[in-house]
Design a protein around this motif. Structure first.
Motif, PDB file in Angstrom:
ATOM      1  N   ASN D  86       0.827  -1.199   0.000  1.00  0.00           N
ATOM      2  CA  ASN D  86       0.000   0.000   0.000  1.00  0.00           C
ATOM      3  C   ASN D  86       0.864   1.253   0.000  1.00  0.00           C
ATOM      4  O   ASN D  86       2.085   1.186  -0.079  1.00  0.00           O
ATOM      5  CB  ASN D  86      -0.962  -0.023   1.181  1.00  0.00           C
ATOM      6  CG  ASN D  86      -2.175   0.800   0.858  1.00  0.00           C
ATOM      7  OD1 ASN D  86      -2.174   1.987   1.076  1.00  0.00           O
ATOM      8  ND2 ASN D  86      -3.183   0.190   0.284  1.00  0.00           N
ATOM      9  N   MET D 123      -0.373  -7.931  -0.329  1.00  0.00           N
ATOM     10  CA  MET D 123      -1.490  -7.472   0.489  1.00  0.00           C
ATOM     11  C   MET D 123      -1.641  -5.967   0.375  1.00  0.00           C
ATOM     12  O   MET D 123      -0.690  -5.251   0.093  1.00  0.00           O
ATOM     13  CB  MET D 123      -1.247  -7.821   1.966  1.00  0.00           C
ATOM     14  CG  MET D 123      -1.413  -9.273   2.286  1.00  0.00           C
ATOM     15  SD  MET D 123      -3.099  -9.864   2.189  1.00  0.00           S
ATOM     16  CE  MET D 123      -3.688  -9.559   3.841  1.00  0.00           C
ATOM     17  N   GLU D 124      -2.857  -5.521   0.637  1.00  0.00           N
ATOM     18  CA  GLU D 124      -3.043  -4.082   0.839  1.00  0.00           C
ATOM     19  C   GLU D 124      -2.691  -3.802   2.293  1.00  0.00           C
ATOM     20  O   GLU D 124      -2.374  -4.713   3.049  1.00  0.00           O
ATOM     21  CB  GLU D 124      -4.474  -3.686   0.489  1.00  0.00           C
ATOM     22  CG  GLU D 124      -4.816  -3.852  -0.991  1.00  0.00           C
ATOM     23  CD  GLU D 124      -3.946  -3.020  -1.921  1.00  0.00           C
ATOM     24  OE1 GLU D 124      -3.264  -2.097  -1.440  1.00  0.00           O
ATOM     25  OE2 GLU D 124      -3.930  -3.304  -3.128  1.00  0.00           O
ATOM     26  N   CYS D 125      -2.785  -2.521   2.669  1.00  0.00           N
ATOM     27  CA  CYS D 125      -2.243  -2.026   3.942  1.00  0.00           C
ATOM     28  C   CYS D 125      -2.352  -3.015   5.112  1.00  0.00           C
ATOM     29  O   CYS D 125      -3.424  -3.478   5.449  1.00  0.00           O
ATOM     30  CB  CYS D 125      -2.933  -0.734   4.336  1.00  0.00           C
ATOM     31  SG  CYS D 125      -2.093   0.096   5.688  1.00  0.00           S
ATOM     32  N   LEU D 126      -1.219  -3.327   5.719  1.00  0.00           N
ATOM     33  CA  LEU D 126      -1.198  -4.225   6.868  1.00  0.00           C
ATOM     34  C   LEU D 126      -1.320  -3.464   8.174  1.00  0.00           C
ATOM     35  O   LEU D 126      -1.333  -4.062   9.241  1.00  0.00           O
ATOM     36  CB  LEU D 126       0.104  -5.039   6.872  1.00  0.00           C
ATOM     37  CG  LEU D 126       0.297  -6.038   5.735  1.00  0.00           C
ATOM     38  CD1 LEU D 126       1.658  -6.678   5.832  1.00  0.00           C
ATOM     39  CD2 LEU D 126      -0.768  -7.110   5.766  1.00  0.00           C
ATOM     40  N   GLY D 127      -1.383  -2.158   8.097  1.00  0.00           N
ATOM     41  CA  GLY D 127      -1.527  -1.371   9.324  1.00  0.00           C
ATOM     42  C   GLY D 127      -0.248  -1.265  10.118  1.00  0.00           C
ATOM     43  O   GLY D 127      -0.273  -1.328  11.337  1.00  0.00           O
TER      44      GLY D 127
END
Lengths: 482, 175, 428, 158
Positions: D86, D123-127
């Motif tokens: 991301n 993956m999108e944002c993993l935080g």
């Protein structure tokens, strides 16, 4: 219908564009508009299913509400003023339609839905004629046979979720679901469809994603005309329309009828058109000669039966009018009995289908009673047992037979009669070789009349196109053999 | 009918005859020497070529692999004012084709050669060609089936006329 | 115990305990003053707690900024009715990591906040919906919940107050849309995380068709502090309309990225320069995304003026969102940012409403085409139009979240996009 | 095909999970997590077993599995690696790392390696933007990566 629903509901006044509507309290806002003849573009809304609110086509503006909202997710309220003819809403509908068509394969030439497709209809009205989309489309699986004579084309699907709601809410069989996310989402089937109402999916699909294998590529819909009639498949008596043209009948679909069938009909009922335009339809009396049926003059039959004792076995599928005219002509009531189709399947499957396959048993019983004849099965059995070679037995064949074993055993008992004549619509059944003569009678779609369904309600049969000899019904033939 | 009453009154019919003869002889010489184009041709040996827009006998075009382009959408049959096109469609096992005609017939005796079918066709499957020579005895000879329409010897020696209009875009983008 | 192990209520609300080592252990948390407020609250009238939260002006910290007290006001007051309190810890807005930081170090503050809120609202069961990726955090939280059960802070008849509350940690499985209130409810129900039609709102008909309150981690974790120090003390921080403090997660081109608890209304430039120690390598600031990837971007000029509260950011054309600040320096290419944003929303659209399902995919395709050098300058116009027509047409706000940054970038950096398309065309 | 069944420990966990929810459908996601822990991916047999166990139509379970990124309807490997791509992570080279490790181990995105060791997922944002670029190796966050450190971390995996 419960008693509560019969009570008159409070009427509510509202304004849609410039038209004043008055609808019962609690009506869905979109439903209120559609019921009053206002054309509003919509895909996912179906009055017989739960609200999904996903197609975003039925957006409206309401005075005092800041944002446009879909009319299908609102309930009417007193005095509201709703508009869907403003520029904002028109733009919204135009663009939403553009979004719907974005990944649509546009294969209308080979799509059976063409002509009655929601995408085509609204495109003509709301479409952006020059699409800005020049990018590659998302491809999904085409031509999947998902069982029950339904063909799925995931690419044409607009994911309105009517079908998944149908199998979840109406049939409760849960075969369909929407898998994946975003624009890769598609309808998926668990193994295959297994319910008796699967063809309704084809009807409710607003686009060509679900098509019927039975009707597939047979005709284009604009060549067909619909005749409204009543299903003769069982005692339920659903309101149906039969699509036909000069080359034949092609399909049966339900008509919305809140009193009997609601929005649906069963798959068995969809097959009642099959005998209407078979090549074997009779055009005149036939005689069995050299193991085939050949045309014969009426006088020859008349000659043969002259000295015989005429007996009749009627079917429980004739119209009230036919029974009436028959009993008027044929007064020897001791020689008339009634053949009833045996019950098949569950008594009532919880939706529409019933075990009693005699579409007009109540009408027949009424007519027999009125004439003083005995309509019981015992009377028929007794007549079968007492047949002699001196008898000329006339059997009115049921139009549709479900339990062929039972029917064959019935036919095996009539062989004692000296002369056997069948009154039938076509010569397509193997059992006909037991008969000496065939006489043509009209099918249910070739006569005006009424039948009485399980609720003791009178249901109308209408006359459509004819594909065989249909000018003489059972009563008329009886007259001939006085 | 005397075309020029004035001429006739002043010169009498003899002079009129000569004026007419002069035109005839002049045209004959011009034609014989080839100075002016003749209107008539020696028909069976010579053939007249009409413009490309001439609407003659129909042809069904084929794809590059030689199969019919027609998808049997029935738009031609729908628009035909003479009701002369009869198509029976059926399911094709190839999912990229899906639907194809099993029977495509045109009754030439009914056809009015209006060209609506050509215009209605969304896939350039039917065209009206320059063929104008048509003859036949029985009515049956005037009904063309899809084999004749697509693969008659006149059309690239029986291979048919290949059309790839839009194919590039259609196949690449499936627009 | 030393003074350092007491909670710091003076400078922080949410991070009051974060300086205490191993505060995720219940004993240490309690020693520092945790769960005290909970015990006190059981003696209060639930309506009073609601009133206090309402007076504090606490706003939903998930993104929309809806006043929590007002939301609680819609909730059924019937204490015998089955009701649910859901905590939204499905923090998936790109750029946000505040809840992870909060829960990792101090899970008990959320548990305490939830017990107090549940008591105020009269809910019998609570769920913490934590995003699937936060596996360790979920384990920490689960341990905290288990400890609280052991201590009798959860379960039947908590501390003899007659109040029952069950708390369950529920793990998500990687779907951005489950951060949306109703999407979260769908997901909790064991279905696809597709948002539900509103109305009816969850406060009336939510999880399993029963009244449900969904609040962000930060919102619920702020409740104990508000009850302890009072609404007035909370209001001292922040602005009049956006009171209190907020966790800002700052990432990107700054020297010290991380989570900071700061009062609302603080100038953005102060956050970057003072707390994050400036833009990395002394580069010049180019742009700032002020509220997670769905917030329209600010150019450096606006970023220097804006104050971090709901109103000021909205007035300058963006939104505070989840308080995720992504700082971009002069070396960054804006078209790249747009591409990543579009990819993200295409991947995360749930596929329910048509404008979002098709629009997010289309916007990505338009941009990818431009990237391959097949773009036209008119594509910018097209992107803008598509984005405009995706706004406000769907069930949830994901469509808007995809459209707003697109429109924002087009508005603020049109020149750069145009030159990008031209360069890509030339390089083809 | 081998029939799937929860092992004894997980059967107990399953019974406990059901007590957490007021209806059985709500417990679906935790049960799927549990099944995936045991079986590494949710094969049709797993789905059939859960469907039978919980009385939820299979299609509803398949819908859920296909909806969420972290449920796998295809085989994974011993080590599941999720690389964030991301905004913030991409700014610091997350995409290059993703592509780099795929190339290094000669893998495709979301396809397990031949030896069943690695499974790499974009993956999108993993935080975890403060430690960009980051990835998750078997539920553990690894931050501040470079291609070199990422490859090193993956190579030492069992």
């Amino acid at each position: 219908m419960s008693e509560v629903e019969k009570l008159p509901k409070k009427m509510i006044k509202l304004k849609w564009n410039d038209k004043d509507l008055e609808v019962p309290e609690g009506t869905n806002l979109l439903g209120a508009a559609l019921n009053n003849g206002i054309k509003v573009a919509h895909y996912c809304y179906h009055p017989g299913l739960a609200v999904a609110g996903v197609c975003r086509m039925c957006m409206v503006e309401q005075q005092g509400v800041p944002r446009p909202f879909p009319a299908c997710n609102a309930v009417v309220a007193e005095g509201i003023q709703v508009r869907n003819d403003t520029k904002q809403i028109k733009d919204a509908v135009e663009w939403t339609l553009q979004f719907h068509l974005l990944n649509h394969p546009l294969d209308c030439p080979i799509c059976d839905q063409a002509g009655e497709c929601g995408l085509q209809d609204y495109y003509m009205k709301h479409g952006q004629y020059d699409s800005a989309m020049i990018d590659k489309k998302v491809h999904k699986k085409k031509v999947q046979d998902i069982g029950c004579d339904v063909v799925l084309d995931a690419e044409r699907c607009i994911l309105c979720a009517r079908c998944t709601r149908f199998v979840d809410d109406v049939t409760k069989t849960h075969e369909l679901g929407i898998v994946n996310r975003g624009d890769h989402a598609e309808i998926s089937v668990q193994k295959e469809l297994h319910n008796d109402y699967a063809q309704n999916l084809v009807d409710i699909c607003p686009v060509g994603a679900l098509t019927s294998k039975d009707f597939r590529f047979k005709q284009r819909v604009w060549f067909l005309e619909d005749v409204e009639s009543t299903c003769i498949g069982c005692e339920t008596g659903c309101s149906v329309k039969i699509s036909q043209n000069k080359s034949g009948a092609y399909r049966v679909r339900p008509i919305v009828d809140s009193e009997v069938n609601g929005f649906w009909m069963c798959d068995d009922g969809r097959k009642i058109y099959k005998h209407l335009s078979t090549p074997g339809r009779l055009v005149g009396p036939m005689v069995f000669k050299n193991s085939m049926f050949l045309p014969v003059a009426e006088s020859e039959i008349k000659e043969k039966i002259k000295s015989k004792n005429i007996k009749f076995i009627l079917s429980a599928g004739l119209s009230n009018e036919e029974y009436q005219s028959f009993f008027k002509e044929f007064k020897n009531i001791k020689n008339i009995t009634l053949y009833q189709l045996p019950k098949t399947g569950a008594e009532f499957d919880g939706i529409l289908k019933r075990a009693d396959k005699n579409c007009n048993l109540r009408g027949a019983q009424k007519a027999f009673k009125l004439a003083g004849a005995d309509s019981s099965e015992e009377a028929m059995k007794k007549m079968l047992d007492t047949l002699t070679s001196q008898d000329a037995l006339f059997v009115v064949m049921p139009e549709i037979v479900y339990d062929h074993d039972n029917y064959a055993s019935f036919l095996s008992k009539i062989k004692k009669a000296g002369l056997r004549v069948a009154l039938t619509t076509d010569d397509m059944r193997s059992e006909f070789s037991d008969f000496h003569f065939l006489l043509p009678v009209p099918t249910f779609l070739e006569k005006e009349g009424h039948i009485i369904n399980y609720q003791n309600k009178e249901r109308k049969l209408n006359k459509g196109r004819s594909y065989g000899a249909s000018d003489r019904n059972v009563g008329d033939w009886a007259h001939l053999f006085h | 009918m005397i075309l020029n009453k004035e001429l006739y009154r002043h010169h009498g019919h003899l002079k009129g005859l000569f004026i007419a003869l002069r035109i005839t002889i002049k045209t004959m010489i011009m034609n014989l020497t080839g100075m002016e184009k003749r209107m008539t041709i020696n028909y069976p040996e010579e053939k007249y070529f009409y413009s490309d827009r001439f609407k003659g006998r129909h042809v069904l075009t084929v794809k590059e692999d030689g199969t019919l382009r027609c998808t049997s959408c029935m738009l031609c049959a729908t628009y035909c004012p003479a009701d002369c096109i009869h198509i029976i469609a059926s399911n094709n096992d190839d999912p990229s084709v899906e639907k194809a005609p099993v029977s495509f017939e045109i009754e030439l005796l009914r056809c009015v050669f209006c060209g609506f079918c050509e215009e209605a066709c969304p896939v350039d499957a039917i065209r009206l060609t320059g063929e104008y020579e048509m003859a036949g005895h029985s009515e049956q000879e005037w009904v063309m089936d899809q084999h004749y329409l697509a693969y008659r010897p006149l059309l690239s020696g029986g291979k048919g006329i290949v059309s790839t209009v839009d194919d590039h875009n259609r196949l690449k983008l499936r627009l | 115990m030393s003074i350092a192990n007491k909670a710091d209520y003076q400078n922080f609300t949410l991070l009051s305990y974060h300086h205490i080592p191993s505060v995720h252990h219940l004993e240490i948390f309690e020693e520092a003053g945790g769960y005290e407020m909970m015990k006190k609250c059981f003696t209060l009238d639930p309506e009073k707690i609601k009133e206090e939260v309402k007076n504090s002006g606490l706003r939903g910290r998930g993104g929309a900024g809806f006043p929590t007290g007002v939301k609680w006001g819609f909730f059924s007051k019937d204490r015998n009715q089955r009701k649910y309190l859901l905590c939204n810890a499905d923090e998936s807005e790109p750029g946000t990591f505040k809840d992870r930081y909060l829960l990792e170090i101090n899970p008990h503050i959320l548990v305490e906040g939830m017990i107090i809120s549940a008591f105020a609202l009269g809910t019998q069961r609570g769920y913490i919906y934590i995003r699937g990726e936060f596996y360790e955090q979920a384990m920490i939280l689960e341990k905290a919940v288990k400890d609280a059960y052991k201590r009798g802070y959860l379960g039947k008849n908590i501390l003899g107050s007659g109040f029952d509350f069950e708390l369950v940690v529920h793990r998500g499985a990687g779907a951005y849309i489950c951060g949306e209130e109703t999407g979260l409810i769908s997901s909790l129900e064991g279905q696809k995380g597709r948002p539900k039609l509103k109305p009816p709102f969850p406060a009336i008909k939510g999880y399993r068709g029963l009244p449900t309150i969904v609040n962000n981690v930060e919102t619920l974790a702020a409740v104990p502090w508000i009850m302890r120090c009072g609404a007035a003390a909370y209001k001292k921080w922040g602005t009049e309309k956006s009171p209190g403090t907020k966790l800002f997660s700052i990432s990107g081109d700054v020297n010290r990225p991380g989570v900071f608890e700061l009062p609302l209304g603080i100038p953005l430039i102060e956050v970057i320069e003072k707390h994050c120690e400036g833009v990395r390598e002394g580069n010049k600031l180019k742009a700032v995304i002020p509220g997670g990837s769905s917030a329209p971007i600010f150019t450096a000029e606006i970023a220097k003026e804006v104050r971090m509260d709901y109103e000021d950011i909205a007035q300058k054309g963006s939104m505070l969102g989840s308080g995720a600040i992504i700082v971009l320096d002069e070396t960054r290419s804006i078209p790249d940012i747009l591409k990543w944003t579009l990819e993200f929303y295409h991947h995360e659209s749930c596929g329910q409403c048509t404008p979002c399902r098709e629009g997010t995919g289309w916007m990505e395709k338009i941009f990818k085409r431009a990237e391959q050098g097949e773009g036209k300058l008119s594509d910018i116009e097209l992107l803008d139009k598509v984005a405009f027509n995706m706004r406000g047409r769907t069930i949830c706000a994901l469509s808007d979240a995809a459209a707003m940054p697109t429109q924002g970038i087009i508005k603020a950096f049109r020149g750069e996009l145009e030159s990008y398309i031209k360069i890509q065309m030339k390089n083809r | 095909m081998k029939k799937f069944e929860f092992n004894t420990a997980n059967k107990k966990k399953y019974q406990e999970l059901l007590t957490h929810y007021d209806d059985i459908q709500s417990a679906l996601m935790p049960v799927l997590h549990l099944a995936q822990e045991q079986h590494s991916w949710l094969s049709p047999e797993v789905v059939a077993h859960i469907s039978e166990l919980m009385g939820i139509p299979e299609i509803k379970i398949n819908e859920v599995i296909s909806f969420y990124d972290m449920f796998y309807d295809h085989p994974t490997a011993r080590n599941v690696v999720q690389v964030c791509t991301n905004i913030t992570c991409s700014m610091f080279g997350g995409r290059e790392i993703h592509k780099g490790i795929l190339d290094h181990f000669q893998l495709h995105n979301m396809r397990p390696s031949q030896d069943g060791k690695l499974y790499i997922q974009k993956m999108e944002c993993l935080g975890a933007c403060e430690m960009a670029p980051c990835m998750r190796i078997n539920n553990i966050y690894e931050g501040h990566l470079t291609l070199k450190t990422a490859v090193q971390k993956l190579e030492v995996l069992p």
